[in-house]
Write a protein that holds these residues in place. Structure first.
Motif, PDB file in Angstrom:
ATOM      1  N   GLU A 151       0.825  -1.201   0.000  1.00 17.39           N
ATOM      2  CA  GLU A 151       0.000   0.000   0.000  1.00 17.39           C
ATOM      3  C   GLU A 151       0.873   1.270   0.000  1.00 17.39           C
ATOM      4  O   GLU A 151       0.579   2.228  -0.726  1.00 17.39           O
ATOM      5  CB  GLU A 151      -0.956  -0.034   1.196  1.00 17.39           C
ATOM      6  CG  GLU A 151      -1.961   1.107   1.277  1.00 17.39           C
ATOM      7  CD  GLU A 151      -2.943   1.186   0.108  1.00 17.39           C
ATOM      8  OE1 GLU A 151      -3.232   0.166  -0.535  1.00 17.39           O
ATOM      9  OE2 GLU A 151      -3.403   2.326  -0.183  1.00 17.39           O
ATOM     10  N   ASN A 152       1.947   1.276   0.775  1.00 16.48           N
ATOM     11  CA  ASN A 152       2.817   2.465   0.808  1.00 16.48           C
ATOM     12  C   ASN A 152       3.516   2.660  -0.537  1.00 16.48           C
ATOM     13  O   ASN A 152       3.606   3.774  -1.053  1.00 16.48           O
ATOM     14  CB  ASN A 152       3.886   2.326   1.902  1.00 16.48           C
ATOM     15  CG  ASN A 152       3.255   2.224   3.267  1.00 16.48           C
ATOM     16  OD1 ASN A 152       2.088   2.583   3.435  1.00 16.48           O
ATOM     17  ND2 ASN A 152       3.997   1.730   4.235  1.00 16.48           N
ATOM     18  N   PHE A 153       3.983   1.542  -1.085  1.00 16.13           N
ATOM     19  CA  PHE A 153       4.644   1.595  -2.395  1.00 16.13           C
ATOM     20  C   PHE A 153       3.676   2.118  -3.452  1.00 16.13           C
ATOM     21  O   PHE A 153       3.991   2.997  -4.257  1.00 16.13           O
ATOM     22  CB  PHE A 153       5.136   0.182  -2.759  1.00 16.13           C
ATOM     23  CG  PHE A 153       5.551   0.022  -4.188  1.00 16.13           C
ATOM     24  CD1 PHE A 153       6.771   0.515  -4.631  1.00 16.13           C
ATOM     25  CD2 PHE A 153       4.727  -0.632  -5.108  1.00 16.13           C
ATOM     26  CE1 PHE A 153       7.157   0.367  -5.967  1.00 16.13           C
ATOM     27  CE2 PHE A 153       5.104  -0.781  -6.430  1.00 16.13           C
ATOM     28  CZ  PHE A 153       6.321  -0.280  -6.857  1.00 16.13           C
ATOM     29  N   TYR A 154       2.452   1.604  -3.395  1.00 17.15           N
ATOM     30  CA  TYR A 154       1.419   1.975  -4.375  1.00 17.15           C
ATOM     31  C   TYR A 154       1.126   3.483  -4.313  1.00 17.15           C
ATOM     32  O   TYR A 154       1.029   4.155  -5.348  1.00 17.15           O
ATOM     33  CB  TYR A 154       0.167   1.141  -4.079  1.00 17.15           C
ATOM     34  CG  TYR A 154      -1.095   1.559  -4.780  1.00 17.15           C
ATOM     35  CD1 TYR A 154      -1.156   1.638  -6.166  1.00 17.15           C
ATOM     36  CD2 TYR A 154      -2.247   1.873  -4.046  1.00 17.15           C
ATOM     37  CE1 TYR A 154      -2.331   2.012  -6.797  1.00 17.15           C
ATOM     38  CE2 TYR A 154      -3.417   2.237  -4.675  1.00 17.15           C
ATOM     39  CZ  TYR A 154      -3.458   2.317  -6.050  1.00 17.15           C
ATOM     40  OH  TYR A 154      -4.616   2.688  -6.678  1.00 17.15           O
ATOM     41  N   ARG A 155       1.027   4.019  -3.114  1.00 16.48           N
ATOM     42  CA  ARG A 155       0.755   5.461  -2.990  1.00 16.48           C
ATOM     43  C   ARG A 155       1.907   6.292  -3.556  1.00 16.48           C
ATOM     44  O   ARG A 155       1.684   7.306  -4.212  1.00 16.48           O
ATOM     45  CB  ARG A 155       0.510   5.824  -1.518  1.00 16.48           C
ATOM     46  CG  ARG A 155      -0.804   5.245  -1.037  1.00 16.48           C
ATOM     47  CD  ARG A 155      -1.093   5.613   0.392  1.00 16.48           C
ATOM     48  NE  ARG A 155      -2.254   4.832   0.844  1.00 16.48           N
ATOM     49  CZ  ARG A 155      -2.900   5.027   1.962  1.00 16.48           C
ATOM     50  NH1 ARG A 155      -2.524   5.973   2.791  1.00 16.48           N
ATOM     51  NH2 ARG A 155      -3.939   4.281   2.284  1.00 16.48           N
ATOM     52  N   GLU A 156       3.133   5.817  -3.303  1.00 21.69           N
ATOM     53  CA  GLU A 156       4.290   6.519  -3.889  1.00 21.69           C
ATOM     54  C   GLU A 156       4.218   6.495  -5.407  1.00 21.69           C
ATOM     55  O   GLU A 156       4.530   7.477  -6.077  1.00 21.69           O
ATOM     56  CB  GLU A 156       5.612   5.864  -3.436  1.00 21.69           C
ATOM     57  CG  GLU A 156       5.981   6.110  -2.004  1.00 21.69           C
ATOM     58  CD  GLU A 156       6.082   7.590  -1.657  1.00 21.69           C
ATOM     59  OE1 GLU A 156       6.653   8.347  -2.446  1.00 21.69           O
ATOM     60  OE2 GLU A 156       5.551   7.985  -0.593  1.00 21.69           O
ATOM     61  N   ARG A 158       1.514   6.256  -7.264  1.00 21.10           N
ATOM     62  CA  ARG A 158       0.449   7.170  -7.698  1.00 21.10           C
ATOM     63  C   ARG A 158       0.975   8.612  -7.730  1.00 21.10           C
ATOM     64  O   ARG A 158       0.701   9.370  -8.666  1.00 21.10           O
ATOM     65  CB  ARG A 158      -0.755   7.062  -6.739  1.00 21.10           C
ATOM     66  CG  ARG A 158      -1.510   5.748  -6.784  1.00 21.10           C
ATOM     67  CD  ARG A 158      -2.734   5.803  -7.673  1.00 21.10           C
ATOM     68  NE  ARG A 158      -3.721   6.784  -7.303  1.00 21.10           N
ATOM     69  CZ  ARG A 158      -4.743   6.592  -6.458  1.00 21.10           C
ATOM     70  NH1 ARG A 158      -4.888   5.409  -5.859  1.00 21.10           N
ATOM     71  NH2 ARG A 158      -5.627   7.542  -6.221  1.00 21.10           N
ATOM     72  N   LYS A 159       1.711   8.966  -6.682  1.00 24.90           N
ATOM     73  CA  LYS A 159       2.232  10.345  -6.609  1.00 24.90           C
ATOM     74  C   LYS A 159       3.287  10.571  -7.686  1.00 24.90           C
ATOM     75  O   LYS A 159       3.247  11.561  -8.405  1.00 24.90           O
ATOM     76  CB  LYS A 159       2.869  10.586  -5.231  1.00 24.90           C
ATOM     77  CG  LYS A 159       1.867  10.761  -4.111  1.00 24.90           C
ATOM     78  CD  LYS A 159       2.629  11.162  -2.836  1.00 24.90           C
ATOM     79  CE  LYS A 159       1.961  10.556  -1.625  1.00 24.90           C
ATOM     80  NZ  LYS A 159       2.793  10.458  -0.438  1.00 24.90           N
ATOM     81  N   LYS A 160       4.210   9.623  -7.786  1.00 30.93           N
ATOM     82  CA  LYS A 160       5.334   9.796  -8.718  1.00 30.93           C
ATOM     83  C   LYS A 160       4.847   9.949 -10.159  1.00 30.93           C
ATOM     84  O   LYS A 160       5.338  10.774 -10.910  1.00 30.93           O
ATOM     85  CB  LYS A 160       6.275   8.600  -8.581  1.00 30.93           C
ATOM     86  CG  LYS A 160       7.494   8.695  -9.462  1.00 30.93           C
ATOM     87  CD  LYS A 160       8.530   7.660  -9.106  1.00 30.93           C
ATOM     88  CE  LYS A 160       9.690   7.737 -10.078  1.00 30.93           C
ATOM     89  NZ  LYS A 160      10.601   6.625  -9.923  1.00 30.93           N
ATOM     90  N   ASN A 167      -3.394  17.232  -7.556  1.00 31.06           N
ATOM     91  CA  ASN A 167      -2.193  17.740  -6.873  1.00 31.06           C
ATOM     92  C   ASN A 167      -1.574  16.595  -6.066  1.00 31.06           C
ATOM     93  O   ASN A 167      -1.271  15.566  -6.631  1.00 31.06           O
ATOM     94  CB  ASN A 167      -2.523  18.960  -6.020  1.00 31.06           C
ATOM     95  CG  ASN A 167      -3.132  20.050  -6.906  1.00 31.06           C
ATOM     96  OD1 ASN A 167      -2.668  20.265  -8.027  1.00 31.06           O
ATOM     97  ND2 ASN A 167      -4.177  20.695  -6.425  1.00 31.06           N
ATOM     98  N   ASP A 168      -1.482  16.742  -4.728  1.00 25.43           N
ATOM     99  CA  ASP A 168      -0.854  15.636  -3.999  1.00 25.43           C
ATOM    100  C   ASP A 168      -1.884  14.769  -3.270  1.00 25.43           C
ATOM    101  O   ASP A 168      -1.556  13.983  -2.394  1.00 25.43           O
ATOM    102  CB  ASP A 168       0.192  16.162  -3.005  1.00 25.43           C
ATOM    103  CG  ASP A 168      -0.430  17.103  -1.993  1.00 25.43           C
ATOM    104  OD1 ASP A 168      -1.594  17.523  -2.221  1.00 25.43           O
ATOM    105  OD2 ASP A 168       0.220  17.410  -0.984  1.00 25.43           O
TER     106      ASP A 168
END
Ligand code: FAD
Ligand code: SF4
Length: 510
Positions: A151-156, A158-160, A167-168
């Protein structure tokens, strides 16, 4: 300088920069080899599909005026071994430099890097230009962290890549619609007819017979239904976006006796052979969503994109971070033998019968069948992870070790002590009944635990929790299950365990 470039069977990326110009000093080579057909027993559709896609790829390169050397499985010159074939071509073609793309499997990567240390010509390795992330990106991203949660990797991600972001912040206000992705399918929600390609692979099947290549599963009238070239891969993607995306999320965990594929995309073979890239897929899905926002809910789109930029890239990152030791992990110390019915589908348990028959007939089962039917049963009956890996690696057309191993040994079997999944994916018959119609036409009763006709998953589930207490009871996410186990009277536990042990000792009778 005369250059030999190797293209492996899962490197069929026609958009790769290698092919942007024709160079008469460059020779491309592709080999069908016993080395690859025999390292595990594969499904006949998997071998035929890969060879058909490789042959198409080789022919397309030739038609585009590239120099190509292609060894078919029964060609006289074919040594059936990758490095021996390469050495032969070096000599025969006075090759001065060898180039290859990073293999995604540890096995092949090692074979290539060892080989390049031995040869006396220059060599260079290139990216496959396929994934979003580089092989070691997850390691860099997770530096200093105790756990590498998807989940943390996935959010990164999405942001990247600014995917479904405002926006963020996540578009729609939440990152993950997993909770709304768990509906049971009923026939009122119409599933459009499947997109099948009538790819005639009868010649290849004949050649495999001549070569006596051992395989499992069936091939329907010698046709391979998944895409075997780029045009078909793009058509499969278009079809998914047009007709299936709108319900993908809702029913991605559903199972039904009348439908093998439901709203799943069937894109894994095309993607894993690199005929189409995850970036193209995500871009097309996002474009469809933007154009049809009034019809397609964000939960369907997010549910799909999470699989591609989340799970798929994460699994690859974990594979490269943890290999080769990962392949030996057996945290739960499971040692039983896989029952014979995994190879025949010959079982009275309707859920397993369906999931295994889908796999044998189509080289396919969707994620929840792999995780919560076959995987769940294998874990509850405490089968050795090596046997489970061999089955999963062989049976699915999309099975390549970098994606199969972390899914099987990690996510499904918890053999890695929770490096990938935060808890074991085990369930009794009640989950299966909730997500499918399997139990309705099964001879077993999914409400019973110990009677003659009791659903085997029920006693196996509680027995598993009891027997794996030492390894699992302290897992925070297992607290509720262990508190429920604690409420079952000792005499009932004894009965449950007796039943479970009978099942484990007589697996092929159930
Ligand atoms: P869809 O449901 O339409 O999903 C779209 C895409 O998302 C898939 O094509 C795939 O590329 C990706 N995806 C979805 N889930 C995962 C996941 N857990 N890991 C990586 N990518 C994912 N997938 C493989 O490609 N090869 C395997 O060998 C493989 N083995 C598996 C073994 C087990 C025990 C489990 C639980 C899952 C496995 N998966 C594997 C993941 C998943 O089951 C398949 O990717 C999916 O069923 C392929 O069908 P589809 O293209 O219709 O997928
Ligand atoms: Fe599977 Fe048990 Fe349901 Fe039968 S009753 S289909 S064995 S979960």
């Amino acid at each position: 300088m005369k250059i030999l470039r190797l293209i492996l069977g899962d490197q069929l990326n026609s958009t790769h920069s290698w092919f942007s110009k024709v160079d008469e000093n460059v020779v491309y080579c592709l080999f069908e080899m016993r080395q690859e057909t025999d390292y595990v027993t594969h499904h006949i559709q998997k071998i035929a599909g890969f060879f058909a896609a490789m042959r198409n790829f080789g022919n397309d390169l030739k038609n585009n005026h590239h120099n190509v050397i292609y060894f078919k499985i029964n060609d006289k010159k074919n040594t059936q071994n990758l490095t021996q074939n390469l050495s032969l071509l070096f000599t025969e073609n006075s090759i001065q430099k060898f180039e290859y793309q990073s293999p995604d499997e540890y096995r092949l990567d090692k074979q290539m890097s060892d080989f390049c240390k031995e040869i006396n010509i220059e060599s260079e390795v290139f990216s496959t230009e396929h994934f979003y992330t580089e092989r070691n990106d997850l390691g860099t991203f997770s530096k200093g962290k105790k756990q590498f949660l998807m989940e943390n990797f996935y959010r990164e991600m999405r942001k990247k890549y600014q995917i479904l972001m405002v926006n963020d912040q996540p578009e729609g206000g939440i990152w993950n619609y997993d909770k709304s992705n768990r509906q049971k399918w009923n026939k009122e929600v119409l599933i459009p007819p499947q997109k099948n390609f009538d790819n005639d692979v009868s010649e290849i099947v004949k050649e495999l017979e001549i070569a006596s290549v051992k395989s499992i599963g069936k091939i329907n009238s010698k046709y391979f239904e998944y895409p075997i070239n780029r045009v078909q891969s793009l058509e499969q993607l278009d079809y998914f976006c047009e007709y299936l995306l709108m319900h993908f999320g809702d029913y991605q965990d559903a199972m039904h006796t009348d439908n093998v594929f439901l709203f799943h995309s069937k894109l894994s073979f095309a993607m894993n052979s690199k005929m189409i890239s995850p970036i193209e897929i995500v871009d097309k899905v996002l474009e469809t969503y933007r154009e049809r926002k009034n019809e397609i809910d964000i939960s369907q789109v997010e549910g799909f994109i999470r699989q591609i930029i989340g799970w798929r890239e994460y699994m690859r990152g974990m594979y490269w971070m943890l290999m080769p030791a990962y392949k030996e992990e057996n945290f739960l110390e499971n040692h039983h033998k896989l029952p014979d019915f995994f190879w025949t589908g010959n079982t009275k348990m309707n859920c397993l019968k369906n999931a295994i028959h889908n796999s044998l007939d189509n080289g396919y089962a969707h994620h929840i069948q792999r995780l919560m039917i076959t995987g769940n049963f294998a874990l509850l009956t405490q089968i050795h992870p090596d046997q489970i890996d061999a089955w999963y690696l062989g049976i699915y057309v999309d099975a390549i070790e970098w994606v199969q191993l972390p899914n099987t040994r990690g996510m499904s079997q918890f053999a890695d002590a929770g490096k990938i999944a935060t808890k074991p994916y085990v369930s009794s018959g009640s989950y299966i009944s909730k997500m499918s119609n399997y139990c309705g036409s099964c001879g077993y009763n999914n409400k019973e635990k110990t009677t003659k006709n009791a659903c085997p998953f029920n006693s196996l589930y509680w027995n598993f929790l009891e027997e794996k207490k030492v390894q699992l009871a302290s897992n925070f996410r297992m607290k509720m299950m262990y508190s429920l186990l604690g409420k079952i009277p000792a005499s009932e536990i004894a009965e449950i365990q007796e039943k479970a042990h009978h099942i484990i000792n007589h697996l092929d009778e159930y």
